[in-house]
Design a protein around this motif. Structure first.
Motif, PDB file in Angstrom:
ATOM      1  N   LEU A 167       0.822  -1.208   0.000  1.00 15.13           N
ATOM      2  CA  LEU A 167       0.000   0.000   0.000  1.00 15.13           C
ATOM      3  C   LEU A 167       0.861   1.265   0.000  1.00 15.13           C
ATOM      4  O   LEU A 167       0.543   2.246  -0.675  1.00 15.13           O
ATOM      5  N   LEU A 168       1.956   1.238   0.761  1.00 19.31           N
ATOM      6  CA  LEU A 168       2.849   2.391   0.772  1.00 19.31           C
ATOM      7  C   LEU A 168       3.525   2.555  -0.590  1.00 19.31           C
ATOM      8  O   LEU A 168       3.684   3.680  -1.086  1.00 19.31           O
ATOM      9  N   ASP A 169       3.897   1.448  -1.200  1.00 21.39           N
ATOM     10  CA  ASP A 169       4.520   1.494  -2.516  1.00 21.39           C
ATOM     11  C   ASP A 169       3.555   2.045  -3.559  1.00 21.39           C
ATOM     12  O   ASP A 169       3.958   2.775  -4.468  1.00 21.39           O
ATOM     13  N   ALA A 170       2.269   1.712  -3.399  1.00 15.66           N
ATOM     14  CA  ALA A 170       1.268   2.176  -4.354  1.00 15.66           C
ATOM     15  C   ALA A 170       1.033   3.677  -4.252  1.00 15.66           C
ATOM     16  O   ALA A 170       0.568   4.301  -5.216  1.00 15.66           O
ATOM     17  N   ARG A 171       1.357   4.273  -3.112  1.00 11.84           N
ATOM     18  CA  ARG A 171       1.157   5.714  -2.957  1.00 11.84           C
ATOM     19  C   ARG A 171       2.152   6.512  -3.788  1.00 11.84           C
ATOM     20  O   ARG A 171       1.874   7.628  -4.208  1.00 11.84           O
ATOM     21  N   GLY A 172       3.328   5.939  -4.010  1.00 10.40           N
ATOM     22  CA  GLY A 172       4.340   6.635  -4.793  1.00 10.40           C
ATOM     23  C   GLY A 172       4.952   7.794  -4.038  1.00 10.40           C
ATOM     24  O   GLY A 172       4.729   7.989  -2.843  1.00 10.40           O
ATOM     25  N   GLY A 173       5.752   8.588  -4.742  1.00  5.03           N
ATOM     26  CA  GLY A 173       6.335   9.787  -4.170  1.00  5.03           C
ATOM     27  C   GLY A 173       7.274   9.508  -3.005  1.00  5.03           C
ATOM     28  O   GLY A 173       7.913   8.466  -2.901  1.00  5.03           O
ATOM     29  N   LEU A 174       7.338  10.481  -2.095  1.00  2.57           N
ATOM     30  CA  LEU A 174       8.244  10.394  -0.960  1.00  2.57           C
ATOM     31  C   LEU A 174       7.861   9.270  -0.017  1.00  2.57           C
ATOM     32  O   LEU A 174       8.730   8.617   0.577  1.00  2.57           O
ATOM     33  N   VAL A 214      13.223   0.989  -4.749  1.00  9.37           N
ATOM     34  CA  VAL A 214      14.154   2.122  -4.718  1.00  9.37           C
ATOM     35  C   VAL A 214      14.757   2.344  -6.102  1.00  9.37           C
ATOM     36  O   VAL A 214      14.858   3.480  -6.584  1.00  9.37           O
ATOM     37  N   GLN A 215      15.161   1.278  -6.755  1.00 13.30           N
ATOM     38  CA  GLN A 215      15.776   1.397  -8.077  1.00 13.30           C
ATOM     39  C   GLN A 215      14.816   1.983  -9.109  1.00 13.30           C
ATOM     40  O   GLN A 215      15.244   2.676 -10.034  1.00 13.30           O
ATOM     41  N   GLN A 216      13.527   1.702  -8.953  1.00 14.32           N
ATOM     42  CA  GLN A 216      12.540   2.162  -9.924  1.00 14.32           C
ATOM     43  C   GLN A 216      11.894   3.491  -9.524  1.00 14.32           C
ATOM     44  O   GLN A 216      11.011   3.981 -10.223  1.00 14.32           O
ATOM     45  N   TRP A 217      12.337   4.062  -8.401  1.00 13.95           N
ATOM     46  CA  TRP A 217      11.696   5.279  -7.902  1.00 13.95           C
ATOM     47  C   TRP A 217      12.085   6.493  -8.742  1.00 13.95           C
ATOM     48  O   TRP A 217      13.228   6.657  -9.152  1.00 13.95           O
ATOM     49  N   HIS A 218      11.080   7.328  -8.997  1.00 11.18           N
ATOM     50  CA  HIS A 218      11.288   8.629  -9.629  1.00 11.18           C
ATOM     51  C   HIS A 218      10.428   9.641  -8.880  1.00 11.18           C
ATOM     52  O   HIS A 218       9.327   9.312  -8.413  1.00 11.18           O
ATOM     53  N   PRO A 219      10.908  10.852  -8.740  1.00 12.29           N
ATOM     54  CA  PRO A 219      10.115  11.854  -8.013  1.00 12.29           C
ATOM     55  C   PRO A 219       8.818  12.186  -8.741  1.00 12.29           C
ATOM     56  O   PRO A 219       8.789  12.274  -9.963  1.00 12.29           O
ATOM     57  N   THR A 220       7.755  12.314  -7.979  1.00 18.59           N
ATOM     58  CA  THR A 220       6.451  12.707  -8.513  1.00 18.59           C
ATOM     59  C   THR A 220       6.231  14.193  -8.235  1.00 18.59           C
ATOM     60  O   THR A 220       6.981  14.800  -7.452  1.00 18.59           O
ATOM     61  N   PRO A 221       5.227  14.785  -8.851  1.00 17.54           N
ATOM     62  CA  PRO A 221       5.033  16.237  -8.674  1.00 17.54           C
ATOM     63  C   PRO A 221       4.856  16.674  -7.222  1.00 17.54           C
ATOM     64  O   PRO A 221       5.141  17.838  -6.895  1.00 17.54           O
ATOM     65  N   ASP A 222       4.403  15.774  -6.351  1.00 13.17           N
ATOM     66  CA  ASP A 222       4.186  16.166  -4.958  1.00 13.17           C
ATOM     67  C   ASP A 222       5.474  16.108  -4.130  1.00 13.17           C
ATOM     68  O   ASP A 222       5.460  16.468  -2.947  1.00 13.17           O
ATOM     69  N   VAL A 223       6.575  15.648  -4.704  1.00 10.28           N
ATOM     70  CA  VAL A 223       7.848  15.610  -3.984  1.00 10.28           C
ATOM     71  C   VAL A 223       8.525  16.970  -4.113  1.00 10.28           C
ATOM     72  O   VAL A 223       8.798  17.428  -5.233  1.00 10.28           O
TER      73      VAL A 223
END
Length: 469
Positions: A394-401, A426-435
């Protein structure tokens, strides 16, 4: 030695030392013969294999079984062809003749096929079926399979039965297809085979063939009984559907709450064909929320054919003592497009992994509405594993920070799988507009996962987040 082709060279060495084939290779192991064929061409045997002189003139009569076996595997096609002339005198080497039927050298292949046709009888076909079918996967292996089928058409019921019970799935499929095509098995025997065999392909083949042999309107208890009691849902589905031809819709009603969705669908089809709507039955059954014997299939059945308003009948079942019923109530609510986020969030602490899994799937589209701190608490090492997995999903699905925090928190986790999921996140993480750009927290979190990136990728990822590399 099944599956270990490298052992073939060791077997060939033993044969070269004079050991009899029966002492060093399991005659019933098809992979063992293929391993010998490949292993005999190893450099270890380059000076130990028979030469052409051993296979010509008076020397041919002195050729031993071991030397003949090695000659049949020789890298020289002329020696393999000459060895086939002596193979008829060694019945135990018939497996190597089968292999030579798919030889890449045409004269060898043709001579081996002539020999196979002349020597293969029903008993030998039963023994060699696994090898013939395995060789049949090769580019020139179809001939042996055709010969096998021709010979087995004249096999006895007992001989064919041995193949139908073979441990090799490919052999069982071949034998059952032959039995169905040739009418070798009765409808009752086919039904028992469908119920007994673990292979879905055999189950379907035999079940459909058994039902096709039953006249319309006949009770056929000896056929329907095994089908309806089968463990495999595909077989039960065929049996339930056959109740329509048998005129037994009342028996189909017994399967409205089956554990398989496919079986439930077939049961609904049958009862509808006789003018009965299954929906009222499901509603009555599910309304007994206090029934400890309520089957989860009844709950799912209501969701599968019910209306959105029927979700109200499922709500009391979220507290049912049976984990299966609770899980079905959550899944059923999802099917009916009803999501009670506060109630389903409570189920993330359910002791049953199946309930938590269904609640997680249902809540994923609403992950942004859940309290991130509450979920982070459930990542703690002392929590049950299924609860930790649910919280991370669920936390992963939220995305962002929030996603980055959760993943980095698990980078040192002792659970290997959970740690692996976190590393990939972590490897696939990219910042979203809310970060927020230039966030020091993002920089610190990425630095903690530095070992997962190359320097260039880490620099680019930081640049995306607006922090110094």
């Amino acid at each position: 030695m099944r599956g270990e082709f490298g052992d073939g060279a060791a077997v060939a060495v033993r044969l070269a030392e004079g050991a009899a084939p029966g002492d060093v290779i399991d005659g019933a192991d098809p992979v063992g013969w293929l391993a010998l064929d490949a292993g005999a061409r190893s450099w270890l045997l380059r000076d130990a294999l028979p030469g052409r002189a051993e296979l010509t003139g008076e020397h041919r009569n002195a050729l031993t079984e071991s030397r003949a076996a090695l000659a049949l595997c020789h890298r020289d096609g002329r020696i393999r062809e000459a060895a086939l002339e002596t193979a008829a005198g060694f019945p135990t080497l018939l497996p190597l003749v089968v292999i030579r039927c798919a030889d890449w050298v045409a004269p060898v292949r043709e001579r081996a096929r002539q020999l196979l046709c002349a020597t293969l009888d029903a008993d030998a076909a039963v023994s060699l079926a696994p090898l013939i079918l395995l060789v049949g996967r090769r580019g020139r292996g179809a001939f042996g399979v055709e010969v096998l089928g021709d010979v087995l058409r004249g096999a006895s019921h007992e001989q064919l039965g041995r193949l139908c019970a073979d441990g090799d799935r490919t052999v069982r499929r071949f034998a059952h297809r032959l039995a169905v095509a040739e009418g070798k098995l009765s409808a009752a025997e086919l039904a028992r085979a469908a119920a007994r065999d673990p292979d879905p392909a055999v189950q379907t083949l035999c079940a459909e063939a058994a039902v096709a042999l039953v006249p319309e309107g006949a009770p056929a208890a000896d056929v329907l009984g095994p089908l309806l009691a089968a463990r495999g849902p595909r077989v039960r589905s065929i049996g339930v559907t056959a109740l329509r031809r048998a005129g037994r819709p009342e028996r189909a009603a017994d399967f409205l709450a089956d554990r398989s969705g496919a079986v439930r669908a077939c049961a609904r089809y049958v009862v509808r064909q006789y003018g009965t709507d299954p929906l009222p039955w499901y509603r009555r059954r599910v309304a007994a929320a206090g029934d400890p014997a309520l089957p989860p299939g009844a709950v799912m059945g209501l969701a599968e054919c019910g209306e959105r308003a029927d979700a109200g009948l499922l709500a009391p079942l979220l507290a049912h003592p049976s984990p299966g019923v609770r899980a079905a109530a959550v899944a059923g609510s999802r099917i009916l497009d009803v999501t009670d986020v506060p109630r389903f969030r409570e189920l993330l602490d359910d002791p049953a992994p199946g309930v938590v899994r269904e609640a997680t799937v249902t809540l994923l589209p609403s992950a942004g509405a859940l309290d991130a701190g509450w979920l982070m608490d459930r990542l703690a090492a002392g929590r049950p594993r299924h609860a930790r997995v649910a919280a991370f999903r669920l936390l992963d699905a939220r995305g962002g920070l929030v996603r980055l925090r959760a993943a980095v928190a698990l980078l040192d986790d002792p659970d290997v799988k959970l740690r692996g999921w976190a590393e990939r996140s972590v490897q696939q993480w990219h910042p979203t507009p809310d970060v927020p750009l230039g966030s020091e927290e993002v920089a610190a979190l990425l630095d903690r996962g530095r070992h997962l990136f190359s320097e260039g990728v880490l620099t680019r990822r930081k640049r995306e987040a607006g922090v110094p590399g």
